[in-house]
Each structure stands twice: as structure tokens, then as C-alpha cells.
Design a protein around this motif. Structure first.
Motif, PDB file in Angstrom:
ATOM      1  N   ALA A  39      -8.580   5.626  -5.080  1.00 19.11           N
ATOM      2  CA  ALA A  39      -7.491   4.627  -5.004  1.00 19.11           C
ATOM      3  C   ALA A  39      -7.417   3.850  -6.176  1.00 19.11           C
ATOM      4  CB  ALA A  39      -8.000   3.472  -3.908  1.00 19.11           C
ATOM      5  N   TYR A  40      -6.155   3.355  -6.369  1.00 16.29           N
ATOM      6  CA  TYR A  40      -6.010   2.430  -7.532  1.00 16.29           C
ATOM      7  C   TYR A  40      -5.031   1.217  -7.310  1.00 16.29           C
ATOM      8  CZ  TYR A  40      -6.024   2.693 -12.563  1.00 16.29           C
ATOM      9  OH  TYR A  40      -6.091   2.341 -14.095  1.00 16.29           O
ATOM     10  N   ASN A  41      -5.501   0.095  -8.096  1.00 19.37           N
ATOM     11  CA  ASN A  41      -4.577  -1.159  -8.071  1.00 19.37           C
ATOM     12  C   ASN A  41      -3.932  -1.359  -9.279  1.00 19.37           C
ATOM     13  OD1 ASN A  41      -3.989  -4.095  -8.479  1.00 19.37           O
ATOM     14  ND2 ASN A  41      -5.009  -4.290  -6.733  1.00 19.37           N
ATOM     15  N   VAL A  59       0.867  -1.223   0.191  1.00 19.19           N
ATOM     16  CA  VAL A  59      -0.013  -0.024  -0.081  1.00 19.19           C
ATOM     17  C   VAL A  59       0.780   1.399   0.128  1.00 19.19           C
ATOM     18  CG1 VAL A  59      -1.761   1.295   1.021  1.00 19.19           C
ATOM     19  CG2 VAL A  59      -1.918  -1.171   1.077  1.00 19.19           C
ATOM     20  N   GLU A  60       0.375   2.272  -0.993  1.00 18.83           N
ATOM     21  CA  GLU A  60       1.334   3.392  -0.742  1.00 18.83           C
ATOM     22  C   GLU A  60       0.361   4.515  -0.901  1.00 18.83           C
ATOM     23  OE1 GLU A  60       4.786   1.863  -4.127  1.00 18.83           O
ATOM     24  OE2 GLU A  60       3.342   3.433  -4.505  1.00 18.83           O
ATOM     25  N   TYR A  61       0.724   5.730  -0.330  1.00 20.58           N
ATOM     26  CA  TYR A  61      -0.367   6.653  -0.003  1.00 20.58           C
ATOM     27  C   TYR A  61       0.321   7.977  -0.937  1.00 20.58           C
ATOM     28  CZ  TYR A  61      -1.820   3.940   3.585  1.00 20.58           C
ATOM     29  OH  TYR A  61      -2.275   2.864   4.550  1.00 20.58           O
ATOM     30  N   VAL A  62      -0.669   8.478  -1.628  1.00 19.38           N
ATOM     31  CA  VAL A  62      -0.410   9.423  -2.869  1.00 19.38           C
ATOM     32  C   VAL A  62      -1.144  10.585  -2.756  1.00 19.38           C
ATOM     33  CG1 VAL A  62       0.665   7.625  -4.163  1.00 19.38           C
ATOM     34  CG2 VAL A  62      -1.752   8.292  -4.413  1.00 19.38           C
ATOM     35  N   THR A  63      -0.792  11.452  -3.530  1.00 21.17           N
ATOM     36  CA  THR A  63      -1.598  12.876  -3.456  1.00 21.17           C
ATOM     37  C   THR A  63      -1.996  13.409  -5.076  1.00 21.17           C
ATOM     38  OG1 THR A  63       0.289  14.199  -3.445  1.00 21.17           O
ATOM     39  CG2 THR A  63      -0.986  13.773  -1.279  1.00 21.17           C
ATOM     40  N   ASP A  64      -2.975  14.129  -5.139  1.00 22.21           N
ATOM     41  CA  ASP A  64      -3.277  14.901  -6.392  1.00 22.21           C
ATOM     42  C   ASP A  64      -3.405  13.806  -7.682  1.00 22.21           C
ATOM     43  OD1 ASP A  64      -2.904  17.384  -5.222  1.00 22.21           O
ATOM     44  OD2 ASP A  64      -0.518  17.256  -5.318  1.00 22.21           O
ATOM     45  N   GLY A  95       1.968  -8.518 -11.796  1.00 21.53           N
ATOM     46  CA  GLY A  95       2.175  -9.797 -12.215  1.00 21.53           C
ATOM     47  C   GLY A  95       2.444 -10.591 -11.095  1.00 21.53           C
ATOM     48  N   SER A  96       2.720 -11.922 -11.468  1.00 19.87           N
ATOM     49  CA  SER A  96       3.606 -12.735 -10.498  1.00 19.87           C
ATOM     50  C   SER A  96       2.619 -12.679  -8.835  1.00 19.87           C
ATOM     51  CB  SER A  96       4.894 -12.580 -10.120  1.00 19.87           C
ATOM     52  OG  SER A  96       5.549 -12.813 -11.336  1.00 19.87           O
ATOM     53  N   TYR A  97       1.392 -12.533  -8.980  1.00 23.69           N
ATOM     54  CA  TYR A  97       0.357 -12.477  -7.901  1.00 23.69           C
ATOM     55  C   TYR A  97       0.590 -11.361  -6.843  1.00 23.69           C
ATOM     56  CZ  TYR A  97       0.183 -17.461  -9.871  1.00 23.69           C
ATOM     57  OH  TYR A  97       0.008 -18.370 -10.292  1.00 23.69           O
ATOM     58  N   ARG A  98       1.080 -10.097  -7.665  1.00 24.37           N
ATOM     59  CA  ARG A  98       1.480  -9.136  -6.543  1.00 24.37           C
ATOM     60  C   ARG A  98       0.813  -7.733  -7.416  1.00 24.37           C
ATOM     61  NH1 ARG A  98       5.604 -12.720  -6.066  1.00 24.37           N
ATOM     62  NH2 ARG A  98       6.547 -12.632  -3.875  1.00 24.37           N
ATOM     63  N   SER A  99       0.483  -6.964  -6.323  1.00 17.65           N
ATOM     64  CA  SER A  99      -0.030  -5.737  -6.628  1.00 17.65           C
ATOM     65  C   SER A  99       0.379  -4.402  -5.867  1.00 17.65           C
ATOM     66  CB  SER A  99      -1.612  -5.760  -6.497  1.00 17.65           C
ATOM     67  OG  SER A  99      -2.486  -6.464  -7.141  1.00 17.65           O
ATOM     68  N   VAL A 100       0.474  -3.163  -6.462  1.00 17.43           N
ATOM     69  CA  VAL A 100       0.501  -2.107  -5.584  1.00 17.43           C
ATOM     70  C   VAL A 100      -0.526  -1.350  -5.547  1.00 17.43           C
ATOM     71  CG1 VAL A 100       1.819   0.032  -5.575  1.00 17.43           C
ATOM     72  CG2 VAL A 100       3.144  -1.959  -6.430  1.00 17.43           C
ATOM     73  N   ILE A 101      -1.176  -1.040  -4.394  1.00 15.61           N
ATOM     74  CA  ILE A 101      -2.473  -0.339  -4.048  1.00 15.61           C
ATOM     75  C   ILE A 101      -2.147   1.212  -3.723  1.00 15.61           C
ATOM     76  CG2 ILE A 101      -4.575  -0.067  -3.007  1.00 15.61           C
ATOM     77  CD1 ILE A 101      -4.739  -3.051  -3.024  1.00 15.61           C
TER      78      ILE A 101
END
Length: 435
Positions: free
Chosen positions: A223-225, A213-218, A229-235
Motif C-alpha cells: 500500500a502507499y500514501n 482509497v484506490e485499489y491498484v495492481t502490479d 497537500g491541503s490535508y488530503r491523501s490518496v491511499i
């Protein structure tokens, strides 16, 4: 010598063991659809060279992306190739077998039709909102009158305490339920943990699946997934906007479990790796896949937290973690349920704006009046419409299509609901299949 009955049982066990060992190591059987599927993936990557929003995720052969960037095919050539692939699909005759193979053919055709439409839009052509959504997402959002939303707004007038304009009163009410910035991660992680626990009771996911999980701005979204690949995500969670207490569980489910992350993991595992269907190595944003993804992402909240379980978890776990008074949870939920009935206002505003029947100024005013948006939020919504156009149909209307499909088949059985939901997010389903 063994008696014949014992010999048959022995041979049966031996053959079964040999067959299972072979099946575990065997390569997928080639299909007449495989060359078309590869060509389709390459076309998606070619469109992505012209449109940075188009390829939402890709985990296929890295050289295909490199080759697409180097070739930089003109849009006219891409459109022509897509048409040729659809002609080839129309001539494919499938042998009797698994129904999922027929689903695969239809899926490829609808994805290619959407690709042709996206290229047409990139070339500067415009389409009426409903035609665009039909051609891109295989669905049309229901239309509502001003009177429909006015009736809901009238109910809210008496439900929300305070004086002054309703939108300002609603904003003041919601401000009491914002998660303090320093507590956002703790609340969100607790929501993710519970959503994952509930999902794993029903879906055996790969042991190495995970996301960060990352916290972003602007950003123009909440939120976005970003599936890696390889069964991994960055949310990524947009903290520019204050996050209300219920949004933590909603985003945890929608972006994570059993929503986008789980869907992408299962598509990669069951279709790309086990069957060798390369078309599931790529997710073009403006396509029927998006409606299934967003619709199941939204409906997955109700699957994981049915009935009053969502409210109970928010009240008993998330309110204390956020430093909020749990005794106010019921009041918040009552107002939240009412305001959720205004969800269709966003689709209606987009339709009128993109069809040229309302100016930007008039659309912003309409959102303030009928969606109860704050003026700044209305402007952010307009930015979303300009960038993503008819994509909004994938949320509310998509959720309703998924909900109707699952509930019609499950008949209120919670276990069947999970099973049908799992089938939906791990198969080549198109929105038309939900009707």
C-alpha cells in the motif's frame, strides 16, 4: 475611577484579547534558517527531475517545481549546492529560544546530507549497505545470523499444522484468512473508520482532512500514501497480492490513522502553515524523514490498538465482515505473532544482496528458507531491493527505534504514549533523536 486591582484585571483581559487576535492573524517571524530552507526545497525538486522516486510528496509553490524542471540542474551542481548549504548551516548562530528551532537546524543538516548521498548514488557510486542507510536514514539495522532465524523457524515447525515444507504449510494456513476480493473494500473501510475514531480522541485534526482509497495492481509495495497537500491523501492498496485479514487494520493505521496521513497533515498544519517552515512542504523519500514516517506508521498500530484490542477488533468486527470464522482468530493471531519475529530477515537479506555477498538466486533461496516467502514473493522482494535499496531499514528497525523512544518516555501510560507519539509526528525530529 476603577480600583487599581480591578483596572489591572480589566487591562489584562483586554490585552489578552488583543494579543490573541494579533497572534491569530500574524505572519510567522522570519528566521535566519528560512533562506536555507527554501534553497533546500528547491534542491529536493531538482533531484526529483533526475529521480522519479525521490519526491514522495510536495505541496509548496507550484512554480518552484516548474522552475526545477526547466532548469534541470546537473547532479554535480546539485551536490555542490547542497554542500554549500550545509556550510551555511554550520555558521548559523541561533538565539536562545524554543528548543524546536535547534531541532530545525539539525533536521535541515541531516536532510541535506541525505540529499548529497542520494545524488552520489544517482551518479553511479555505491556504498556498503550500513553506510548507505546511516547516511540516508540516520540509522543502521541490527545484524542477525542464520542461526537466529533458524531457531524461530524451528518453533514454527511445530506451530503450523500440516505436512510438507514449512513455507508451503504456512501459505496454506494463511490462505484460510484471505479477505475475498469482493469484501476487501468493506473490511478496509471499517478498519479505517475505527482507526480514525480512535485517533480523533487524542489529536484535533483539521475539519477538512480526508483521504480516498484506490485499489491498484502490479506494484512493488502492499500500500502507499500519496499525500496531496491541503490535508488530503490518496491511499492506494495493491490487490495483486491477496490481503490477509489482519493487514486491513495494519494498513488502515500505517497509511491512514494515526500513520502517514495524520503525520503529513500535522506537519503541514503545525510547521508549514503555522510556522512558515517551507521545508515541510516536501517529503524526499530517501531521507531521515522516511524512517520517522515508516517507524511511526508501524508503531502507530500498537498506539491505536494496544494490547489485545487489535485482536479483539479483528475477531469481532473484521472476521464477520470478511465472511471468516471468528472462532479461528486466536489461532491465526498465535501463528502471526510467531512469523512476525522473522521480520528482520528482510533487512538481513537486503544487506547481503546489496553488499554483493549473495547473488539474486541465493538471496531468493535465503528468503524462502528464513523469511518463509513463497518463491514468487521472494522475487518481488528482490525487485524492491533493487529499486529502493536500503529503504527496508525504515520498517522493522524504524518501528523498534520509535517504540523504544515512546515507551521509555511514556512508562506504560496510554495517554502519555499518544501525547509523545503526537509530538514525534509533528516536529522536526531526526532518527538520532530517538536514541
Amino acid at each position: 475611577m476603577l480600583p487599581i486591582t480591578r483596572l489591572r484585571r480589566w487591562l489584562g483581559r483586554g490585552f489578552a484579547a488583543i494579543f490573541l487576535a494579533w497572534a491569530a492573524s500574524a505572519q510567522p517571524i522570519p528566521s535566519a534558517l528560512d533562506p536555507i530552507a527554501e534553497a533546500y526545497v528547491r534542491l529536493v525538486l531538482a533531484v526529483g527531475v533526475h529521480d522519479p522516486d525521490y519526491v514522495d510528496a510536495y505541496h509548496g509553490p507550484a512554480e518552484w517545481r516548474t522552475e526545477a524542471a526547466a532548469a534541470r540542474q546537473p547532479l554535480e551542481a546539485i551536490a555542490r549546492s547542497a554542500g554549500e548549504l550545509r556550510t551555511r548551516l554550520a555558521s548559523v548562530r541561533l538565539a536562545m529560544g524554543e528548543p524546536i528551532i535547534g531541532q530545525r537546524l539539525v533536521f535541515l543538516d541531516r536532510q541535506l546530507a541525505a540529499l548529497e548521498t542520494r545524488v552520489e548514488l544517482l551518479q553511479g557510486n555505491t556504498l556498503p549497505f550500513d553506510e548507505e542507510s546511516q547516511r540516508l536514514y540516520d540509522a543502521v539495522a541490527p545484524a542477525y545470523t542464520d542461526e537466529h532465524f533458524a531457531a524461530i523457524v524451528a518453533e514454527l515447525e511445530s506451530a503450523i499444522p500440516g505436512t510438507g515444507p514449512l513455507g508451503e504449510r504456512l501459505e496454506a494456513f494463511r490462505n484460510q484468512y484471505r479477505i475475498p476480493p469482493e469484501r476487501v473494500d468493506a473490511v478496509f473501510q471499517a478498519a479505517i473508520k475505527e482507526a480514525r475514531t480512535r485517533t480523533l480522541r487524542h489529536f484535533p485534526l483539521p475539519a477538512d482532512e480526508s483521504f480516498t482509497v484506490e485499489y491498484v495492481t502490479d506494484k512493488p509495495w502492499a500500500a502507499y500514501n500519496w499525500y496531496q497537500g491541503s490535508y488530503r491523501s490518496v491511499i492506494q492498496v495493491n490487490v495483486t497480492r491477496p490481503i490477509l485479514i489482519d493487514r486491513a487494520i495494519d494498513l488502515a493505521c500505517h497509511e491512514g490513522y494515526p500513520g502517514h496521513h495524520v503525520a503529513n497533515v500535522l506537519l503541514e498544519q503545525k510547521l508549514y502553515r503555522e510556522r512558515g517552515w517551507v521545508e515541510f512542504s516536501v517529503l524526499p523519500l530517501f531521507s531521515p524523514m522516511a524512517l520517522i514516517a515508516e517507524g511511526t506508521g508501524n508503531y502507530g498500530i500498537k498506539v491505536a490498538f494496544p494490547g489485545d484490542e487489535r485482536l479483539a477488533f479483528i475477531r469481532d468486527v473484521l472476521f464477520p465482515l470478511a465472511g471468516l470464522d471468528p472462532t479461528k482468530a486466536d489461532e491465526y493471531d498465535r501463528v502471526d505473532r510467531l512469523t512476525n519475529r522473522l521480520a528482520g530477515a528482510g533487512n538481513e537479506a537486503a544487506r547481503r544482496f546489496l553488499d554483493g555477498r549473495a547473488t539474486a538466486e541465493a538471496t531468493a533461496d535465503w528468503l524462502v528458507r528464513y523469511a518463509l516467502s513463497q518463491p514468487e514473493r521472494a522475487q518481488q522482494t528482490l525487485s524492491f531491493y533493487r529499486r529502493y535499496r536500503s529503504y527496508v531499514v525504515n520498517y522493522g528497525p524504524g518501528e523498534q527505534m520509535v517504540a523504544d523512544h515512546v515507551e521509555r518516555r511514556a512508562g506504560g501510560d496510554a495517554e502519555k504514549r499518544w501525547a509523545i507519539f503526537g509530538e514525534l509526528i509533528s516536529s522536526p525530529t531526526v532518527p538520532s533523536d530517538l536514541k
